[in-house]
Design a protein around this motif. Structure first.
Motif, mmCIF file in Angstrom:
data_model
loop_
_atom_site.group_PDB
_atom_site.id
_atom_site.type_symbol
_atom_site.label_atom_id
_atom_site.label_comp_id
_atom_site.label_asym_id
_atom_site.label_seq_id
_atom_site.Cartn_x
_atom_site.Cartn_y
_atom_site.Cartn_z
ATOM 1 N N ASP A 113 -1.464 -3.803 6.899
ATOM 2 C CA ASP A 113 -1.214 -3.008 5.790
ATOM 3 C C ASP A 113 -2.750 -2.398 5.587
ATOM 4 O OD1 ASP A 113 1.239 -2.937 5.675
ATOM 5 O OD2 ASP A 113 1.283 -4.410 4.249
ATOM 6 N N ILE A 114 -3.693 -3.394 5.488
ATOM 7 C CA ILE A 114 -5.047 -2.932 5.180
ATOM 8 C C ILE A 114 -5.487 -2.059 6.373
ATOM 9 C CG2 ILE A 114 -7.462 -3.844 5.403
ATOM 10 C CD1 ILE A 114 -6.335 -6.427 4.310
ATOM 11 N N ALA A 117 -9.151 -2.923 -0.494
ATOM 12 C CA ALA A 117 -7.826 -3.190 -0.383
ATOM 13 C C ALA A 117 -7.244 -4.524 -0.827
ATOM 14 C CB ALA A 117 -7.454 -2.664 1.051
ATOM 15 N N HIS A 131 -4.009 1.441 5.964
ATOM 16 C CA HIS A 131 -4.713 2.142 4.795
ATOM 17 C C HIS A 131 -6.182 2.622 4.924
ATOM 18 C CE1 HIS A 131 -5.245 3.029 0.622
ATOM 19 N NE2 HIS A 131 -6.452 2.246 0.612
ATOM 20 N N MET A 160 0.733 -1.095 -0.158
ATOM 21 C CA MET A 160 0.047 -0.101 0.102
ATOM 22 C C MET A 160 0.919 1.112 -0.111
ATOM 23 S SD MET A 160 -3.281 -0.944 0.815
ATOM 24 C CE MET A 160 -3.649 -2.433 0.002
ATOM 25 N N ASP A 164 -4.462 -5.820 -3.763
ATOM 26 C CA ASP A 164 -3.459 -6.643 -3.662
ATOM 27 C C ASP A 164 -3.789 -8.069 -2.899
ATOM 28 O OD1 ASP A 164 -1.024 -7.905 -2.926
ATOM 29 O OD2 ASP A 164 -0.391 -6.232 -1.761
ATOM 30 N N VAL A 211 -2.070 -8.950 0.519
ATOM 31 C CA VAL A 211 -1.939 -7.803 1.303
ATOM 32 C C VAL A 211 -1.727 -8.119 2.976
ATOM 33 C CG1 VAL A 211 -4.472 -7.183 1.541
ATOM 34 C CG2 VAL A 211 -2.504 -5.243 1.810
#
Length: 110
Positions: free
Chosen positions: A34-35, A23, A38, A1, A27, A30
């Motif tokens: 990171d989700i 999200a 984000h 991200m 990807d 992911v």
């Protein structure tokens, strides 16, 4: 991200479930961390949302070593009666952009 957006207060048009799904569509490998960054959610909230999406058949997860790979079911219809018959792929087509398009096209401010 890429980058973490600023936090936001007040109501929004898009639910946390839709943000998490978008999200993952961006990807499939992911990480929850990171989700969460984000989407501006806790890792626990993201894990709960992923569980919801899995239980209702919108998402499946495969473990490969230490990495999860997610698969979205694009033909699964949205849950709300107002969107009866609309597949999740239609929603994602609005929410997910190619990364090059996202960085090249500035948002219009009115």
């Amino acid at each position: 991200m890429v980058g973490v957006p600023e936090s936001h207060t007040g109501w929004t048009f898009i639910t946390s479930h839709a943000r998490v799904l978008a999200a993952i569509a961006d990807d499939p490998n992911v990480r929850i961390r990171d989700i969460a960054a984000h989407c501006r959610l806790t890792e626990r909230a993201v894990a709960r949302i992923i569980s919801d999406l899995e239980q209702d058949g919108y998402l499946s997860r495969t473990r490969e070593g230490r990495t999860n790979t997610y698969r979205i079911e694009p033909g699964k219809v949205l849950r709300h009666p107002a969107e009866a018959g609309l597949p999740v792929a239609s929603l994602l087509s609005l929410l997910v952009q190619d990364e090059t398009e996202r960085t090249r096209t500035p948002a219009a401010h009115h």
